[in-house]
Write a protein that holds these residues in place. Structure first.
Motif, mmCIF file in Angstrom:
data_model
loop_
_atom_site.group_PDB
_atom_site.id
_atom_site.type_symbol
_atom_site.label_atom_id
_atom_site.label_comp_id
_atom_site.label_asym_id
_atom_site.label_seq_id
_atom_site.Cartn_x
_atom_site.Cartn_y
_atom_site.Cartn_z
ATOM 1 N N ALA A 103 0.015 5.489 2.730
ATOM 2 C CA ALA A 103 0.624 6.796 2.999
ATOM 3 C C ALA A 103 2.146 6.700 3.008
ATOM 4 C CB ALA A 103 0.111 7.337 4.335
ATOM 5 N N ASP A 104 2.681 5.621 3.558
ATOM 6 C CA ASP A 104 4.137 5.434 3.577
ATOM 7 C C ASP A 104 4.688 5.236 2.165
ATOM 8 O OD1 ASP A 104 4.124 5.578 6.390
ATOM 9 O OD2 ASP A 104 3.768 3.420 6.558
ATOM 10 N N VAL A 105 3.987 4.449 1.354
ATOM 11 C CA VAL A 105 4.445 4.188 -0.015
ATOM 12 C C VAL A 105 4.414 5.473 -0.843
ATOM 13 C CG1 VAL A 105 3.995 2.882 -2.130
ATOM 14 C CG2 VAL A 105 3.783 1.764 0.092
ATOM 15 N N LYS A 106 3.446 6.335 -0.561
ATOM 16 C CA LYS A 106 3.368 7.606 -1.289
ATOM 17 C C LYS A 106 4.580 8.504 -1.034
ATOM 18 C CE LYS A 106 -1.640 7.941 -1.696
ATOM 19 N NZ LYS A 106 -2.835 8.696 -1.257
ATOM 20 N N THR A 107 5.280 8.281 0.060
ATOM 21 C CA THR A 107 6.505 9.057 0.290
ATOM 22 C C THR A 107 7.633 8.592 -0.628
ATOM 23 O OG1 THR A 107 7.355 7.632 2.064
ATOM 24 C CG2 THR A 107 5.905 9.461 2.713
ATOM 25 N N ALA A 108 7.552 7.353 -1.096
ATOM 26 C CA ALA A 108 8.569 6.806 -1.995
ATOM 27 C C ALA A 108 8.203 7.004 -3.466
ATOM 28 C CB ALA A 108 8.789 5.322 -1.710
ATOM 29 N N LEU A 109 6.927 6.844 -3.782
ATOM 30 C CA LEU A 109 6.434 7.019 -5.164
ATOM 31 C C LEU A 109 5.680 8.344 -5.185
ATOM 32 C CD1 LEU A 109 5.095 3.377 -5.722
ATOM 33 C CD2 LEU A 109 7.413 4.258 -6.068
ATOM 34 N N ARG A 110 6.400 9.425 -5.199
ATOM 35 C CA ARG A 110 5.881 10.741 -4.874
ATOM 36 C C ARG A 110 5.007 11.400 -5.938
ATOM 37 N NH1 ARG A 110 10.851 9.765 -3.631
ATOM 38 N NH2 ARG A 110 11.824 10.696 -5.427
ATOM 39 N N VAL A 111 5.346 11.274 -7.187
ATOM 40 C CA VAL A 111 4.689 12.076 -8.224
ATOM 41 C C VAL A 111 3.812 11.192 -9.101
ATOM 42 C CG1 VAL A 111 5.063 13.647 -10.164
ATOM 43 C CG2 VAL A 111 6.642 13.666 -8.231
ATOM 44 N N TYR A 112 2.514 11.477 -9.091
ATOM 45 C CA TYR A 112 1.566 10.743 -9.933
ATOM 46 C C TYR A 112 0.336 11.626 -10.145
ATOM 47 C CZ TYR A 112 -0.218 9.753 -5.277
ATOM 48 O OH TYR A 112 -0.653 9.884 -3.990
#
Length: 144
Positions: A103-112
């Motif tokens: 969940a934390d990494v998804k804040t950095a790699l936002r668009v997929y």
């Protein structure tokens, strides 16, 4: 919580997303076995297969990759996949933290377009991932 504050993570992310760059993937690894800080291990231009080759069976890692495919005779599409790698020999405590860290990494790699959970390198074969991207991509005029 995973620490994704390293500015190099955002720089690599923007580089993979840029149409002006040949870079099409990035790999994030933990600084060390005890740390929750993620750093950019590597970026590259060789696509999903090159990223997969670099994954370590004893680690948990995160990848972000641009995948190009032909949707029909008239067009090529580019979509992004977020990869959560938990190697088969990954330590138990690291595995236990992955769901929260994801969940934390998804804040950095936002668009997929899709998220791919991989525990074996075979989980990252390009053909099934392209099939998932096609489904996530919307209109398809060639019956796929």
């Amino acid at each position: 919580m995973a620490d994704v504050s390293d500015p190099a993570i955002n720089e690599a992310y923007l580089d993979v997303r840029s149409d002006k760059s040949d870079t099409n993937w990035l790999l994030l690894d933990y600084e060390n076995d005890r740390s929750d800080k993620l750093t950019v291990t590597k970026t590259g231009t060789g696509g999903l297969s090159e990223l997969t080759d670099l994954l370590d069976d004893s680690k948990a890692s995160f990848g972000y990759v641009r995948v190009s495919y032909s949707n029909d005779k008239e067009s090529t599409r580019e979509k992004f996949a977020f990869v959560v790698w938990i190697g088969p020999s990954c330590k138990v405590m690291r595995k236990a933290k992955i769901s929260v860290h994801t969940a934390d990494v998804k804040t950095a790699l936002r668009v997929y377009s899709i998220e791919v959970a991989a525990r074996e390198k075979e989980d990252l074969n390009e053909e099934p991932i392209v099939a998932k991207l096609r489904k996530a991509g919307g209109a398809s005029y060639d019956g796929v």
